[in-house]
Design a protein around this motif. Structure first.
Motif, PDB file in Angstrom:
ATOM      1  N   VAL A 170      27.503  15.822  11.760  1.00 31.29           N
ATOM      2  CA  VAL A 170      28.619  15.471  10.878  1.00 31.29           C
ATOM      3  C   VAL A 170      29.674  16.566  10.787  1.00 31.29           C
ATOM      4  O   VAL A 170      30.810  16.315  10.370  1.00 31.29           O
ATOM      5  CB  VAL A 170      28.115  15.124   9.465  1.00 31.29           C
ATOM      6  CG1 VAL A 170      27.204  13.908   9.505  1.00 31.29           C
ATOM      7  CG2 VAL A 170      27.404  16.320   8.825  1.00 31.29           C
ATOM      8  N   ALA A 171      29.321  17.790  11.172  1.00 31.91           N
ATOM      9  CA  ALA A 171      30.269  18.899  11.066  1.00 31.91           C
ATOM     10  C   ALA A 171      31.013  19.164  12.373  1.00 31.91           C
ATOM     11  O   ALA A 171      31.904  20.010  12.416  1.00 31.91           O
ATOM     12  CB  ALA A 171      29.533  20.170  10.640  1.00 31.91           C
ATOM     13  N   ASP A 172      30.687  18.443  13.430  1.00 32.55           N
ATOM     14  CA  ASP A 172      31.296  18.670  14.742  1.00 32.55           C
ATOM     15  C   ASP A 172      32.637  17.936  14.820  1.00 32.55           C
ATOM     16  O   ASP A 172      32.678  16.725  15.033  1.00 32.55           O
ATOM     17  CB  ASP A 172      30.356  18.191  15.840  1.00 32.55           C
ATOM     18  CG  ASP A 172      30.910  18.466  17.241  1.00 32.55           C
ATOM     19  OD1 ASP A 172      31.965  19.116  17.343  1.00 32.55           O
ATOM     20  OD2 ASP A 172      30.279  18.018  18.224  1.00 32.55           O
ATOM     21  N   VAL A 173      33.745  18.677  14.664  1.00 34.79           N
ATOM     22  CA  VAL A 173      35.065  18.036  14.681  1.00 34.79           C
ATOM     23  C   VAL A 173      35.488  17.645  16.086  1.00 34.79           C
ATOM     24  O   VAL A 173      36.434  16.864  16.265  1.00 34.79           O
ATOM     25  CB  VAL A 173      36.143  18.952  14.053  1.00 34.79           C
ATOM     26  CG1 VAL A 173      35.855  19.202  12.591  1.00 34.79           C
ATOM     27  CG2 VAL A 173      36.271  20.251  14.826  1.00 34.79           C
ATOM     28  N   ASP A 174      34.818  18.167  17.108  1.00 29.08           N
ATOM     29  CA  ASP A 174      35.193  17.878  18.493  1.00 29.08           C
ATOM     30  C   ASP A 174      34.312  16.822  19.141  1.00 29.08           C
ATOM     31  O   ASP A 174      34.383  16.609  20.360  1.00 29.08           O
ATOM     32  CB  ASP A 174      35.130  19.161  19.331  1.00 29.08           C
ATOM     33  CG  ASP A 174      36.125  20.208  18.847  1.00 29.08           C
ATOM     34  OD1 ASP A 174      37.259  19.812  18.520  1.00 29.08           O
ATOM     35  OD2 ASP A 174      35.761  21.394  18.790  1.00 29.08           O
ATOM     36  N   ALA A 175      33.488  16.156  18.363  1.00 36.45           N
ATOM     37  CA  ALA A 175      32.585  15.154  18.923  1.00 36.45           C
ATOM     38  C   ALA A 175      33.379  14.016  19.562  1.00 36.45           C
ATOM     39  O   ALA A 175      34.430  13.598  19.060  1.00 36.45           O
ATOM     40  CB  ALA A 175      31.672  14.609  17.835  1.00 36.45           C
TER      41      ALA A 175
END
Length: 699
Positions: A423-428
């Motif tokens: 949930v914290a991966d902005v580049d997913a």
């Protein structure tokens, strides 16, 4: 005797000295007079002459704005204007000034403080009379002219101001825009650029095409020299430099279509306000709306309406504070906001065709079937279908036709589980977000109107940015005991937001897949994206203007359609989506079909998608996006109910107008635009000022 002779000589000597002094004074005076009158006489004469001649700006006729058939949308008319000569006013005593301003203010209906503000803030030449009242009644103007002794320093003449002929009753305020006086800062900038087309007395475009094409419309001012006496009174003309009238702006707007679009939008809003909302138990608010007709293959705007709107004529001659406050008033619905280009709304199910394109280009196929169940549990929440309907296992075409939410929820959830469960991966990776951006959402379309909104793609990066900007506010609420002014909902939300407001969860992903959550679009963005489906994948920067034409009828500049990108979607995928959207209109289970009963769908093939966007704390926003091979028609109402239920009938009426449909009969001769589709040619501008419709092209 000696003393007497001595006294006589002394007297004569004094007389001689006095005579010498007098002679020398006269000699000096005569020399000075000779120097002034003979040696420097020409120079001083020139200076004296120049002091008795003053230069006054003569504003040019502003250019016309016409529709695609040459019908005038904005013209000019003569208006009686009352102005104050500040030079003359400055030669009066303070008491005389008060009496004069009270007298003229009482006659023209303007309060003295307002007159004084206009005098104090005047940007124009000090010799230019300062306008204090426009559109003065002729009887009032003649009264002042006939009694000059009672109104010294008051100038009355006729000036050109904007007029709105309203062909077919059109309003078009948000597209046309308005004018207002130039500011001191703008005037300084113009002087730095050596721009002589504006001056302190100019009015400039502030919105709409009046602003976008201001430099063409404004023309070039002229200058008139007038002789004045020692009191500043005009004695007569001393010469004039003719100004140049502004160019005419030819638009792609068709007044006949625009009229129907405006009427239908307003009628649908009024009707919905009489209908009961089954969710809230009260009538729909239907507080705002927008409608657009766009050429599918060019991006040209044929009609564009926004509600609430306003009368563009309120700006003519200066707007009052009361009128201006209303234009910005929330209670009045902020009429100055152009909902078509500046309004940002959740798109609801009109979003699904673009999600379909994303899925079909990222692992799914046209053979895919998914369960259209009544609900899908995500985490601890059930995400439901509209009215909890269920259709079993279906494919993309049927999912679009019946507007199945749970079908698209499953796709959004699948991608989140595969690529973005951190949930914290902005580049997913997120194929659905990427596809939305591919169709131009989240950025301005580039329309030739100022102030366009960019919409919002509520992806991981947006959520992180929003968290960073708001965490201080919500953490402050959550870190102290709940008070009486904070509701349970707000307090709970603040606590959750402060803890993990940055997290892009599965619920965000499934909401995104059906156009809900925090994603926002403008009606124009949606129309442009549907045009890309219709035309095979080209994104255009929408255009209102078609050409600039000089006052003598010569084409100065043609404004061509402007392609700005191609969507990276295979042709067969676009064709599949196109076919599915035909089913929305034609098939009995299609969500738009019930509004198209008795419509000649075999002759005029309409593709459509309805949308009902839920907004927290408000009623449902209704959308219908539709298109044919020629046009895209989008209409929406905020807090108006379901898509087809709120605007379906309005959409149908627009299509009937465009194609000349009466019942099941299609008659091109009844179409609003001659020849059904917009003319490629421009109106014909005659030497006598007459404007004729474009010549019909031979088949």
């Amino acid at each position: 005797m000696a003393p007497q002779r001595l006294a006589g000589r002394s007297g004569r000597l004094r007389l001689v000295v006095i005579q010498a002094l007098v002679f020398s004074l006269f000699a000096t005076l005569f020399a000075r007079l000779y120097f002034l009158q003979v040696v420097d006489g020409a120079e001083y004469h020139a200076q004296a002459t120049s002091q008795s001649v003053r230069e006054i700006v003569v504003q040019p006729q502003r250019g016309l704005i016409v529709d695609d058939q040459g019908r005038p949308l904005v013209t000019n008319r003569l208006s009686w204007v009352v102005a104050v000569d500040r030079t003359m006013l400055g030669k009066m005593t303070e008491r005389q000034q008060e009496i004069l301003l009270e007298r003229v203010g009482g006659v023209v209906g303007v309060k003295v403080p307002r007159i004084q503000r206009q005098l104090d803030t005047w940007n124009g030449s000090p010799y230019q009379p300062v306008p204090i009242a426009s559109d003065v009644a002729q009887r009032v103007a003649l009264r002042i002219l006939e009694q000059p002794e009672d109104y010294p320093g008051i100038v009355v003449d006729q000036q050109s101001v904007r007029a709105y002929p309203e062909p077919y009753g059109v309003n078009l305020a948000h597209v046309l825009g308005y004018l207002s006086p130039i500011t001191e800062g703008e005037l300084d900038q113009a002087e730095e650029r050596d721009d002589e087309s504006v001056n302190g007395a100019s009015s400039v475009g502030r919105a709409g095409v009046e602003k976008q094409y201001d430099r063409f419309l404004r023309g070039m001012p002229g200058y008139k020299s007038v002789a004045v006496d020692s009191m500043g009174r005009v004695l007569g003309d001393d010469g004039e430099v003719e100004g140049e009238p502004g160019d005419t702006l030819v638009t792609s707007i068709d007044a006949k279509v625009q009229s129907v679009v405006e009427q239908q939008l307003l009628e649908r809003m009024r009707y919905q306000r009489t209908q009961r909302d089954p969710v809230t138990g009260r009538n729909y608010v239907a507080d705002s709306g927008a409608a657009i007709v766009m050429e599918a293959d060019t991006g040209r705007i044929v009609a564009m309406a926004s509600q609430p709107t306003y009368d563009p004529g309120v700006w003519v001659g200066g707007i009052s504070k009361k009128q201006l406050d209303r234009l910005y008033s929330d209670a009045a619905g902020t009429p100055l906001l152009a909902r078509a280009t500046q309004g940002q709304f959740a798109p609801g199910s009109t979003w699904k065709p673009f999600m379909t394109a994303g899925a079909l280009t990222h692992g799914y196929s046209t053979d895919t079937v998914l369960n259209c169940s009544s609900a899908l549990r995500v985490g601890n929440r059930d995400f439901k279908n509209y009215e909890s309907g269920a259709y079993g296992y279906i494919g993309f075409a049927k999912a679009l036709e019946v507007s199945c939410n749970t079908f698209f929820y499953r796709i959004g959830l699948d991608y989140w589980q595969r690529y973005g469960s951190d949930v914290a991966d902005v580049d997913a990776k997120d194929p659905l977000v990427s596809e939305a951006k591919e169709f131009g959402f989240g950025q301005e379309t580039g329309i030739d109107l100022p102030g366009e909104a960019s919409g919002r793609i509520a992806d991981r990066q947006w959520k992180r940015d929003y968290y960073e900007s708001m965490k201080g506010y919500y953490c402050k609420i959550s870190n102290k005991p709940q008070d009486a002014d904070t509701s349970d909902f707000v307090y709970l939300f603040a606590h959750e937001f402060c803890a993990e407001g940055y997290a892009y969860r599965a619920g965000d992903a499934v909401n995104f897949a059906i156009g809900q959550g925090d994603t926002l679009v403008t009606p124009l963005q949606l129309a442009r994206a549907y045009a890309a489906i219709a035309n095979g994948g080209t994104l255009y920067a929408p255009r209102v203007a078609k050409a600039i034409v000089s006052p003598d009828g010569e084409v100065v500049r043609r404004i061509a359609p402007k392609p700005v990108g191609e969507v990276d979607v295979p042709e067969q995928t676009l064709e599949y989506i196109d076919s599915a959207l035909k089913g929305v209109a034609a098939n009995p289970s299609g969500t738009m079909n019930w509004k198209l009963q008795g419509f000649p769908l075999d002759d005029v093939v309409i593709r459509a998608k309805t949308g009902s966007a839920e907004v927290h704390g408000k009623q449902t926003t209704g959308w219908v996006a539709s298109y044919t091979d020629d046009y895209v028609v989008v209409m929406m109402i905020s807090q108006g109910g379901t898509g087809s239920g709120s605007v379906g009938e309005g959409i149908r009426k627009v299509w009937e107008t465009l194609y000349g449909i009466d019942g099941m009969d299609v008659d091109p001769d009844r179409a609003a635009i001659p020849g059904v589709t917009p003319p490629e040619r421009l109106p014909t501008f005659m030497q006598d000022g007459t404007i004729l419709p474009p010549a019909r092209q031979e088949d």
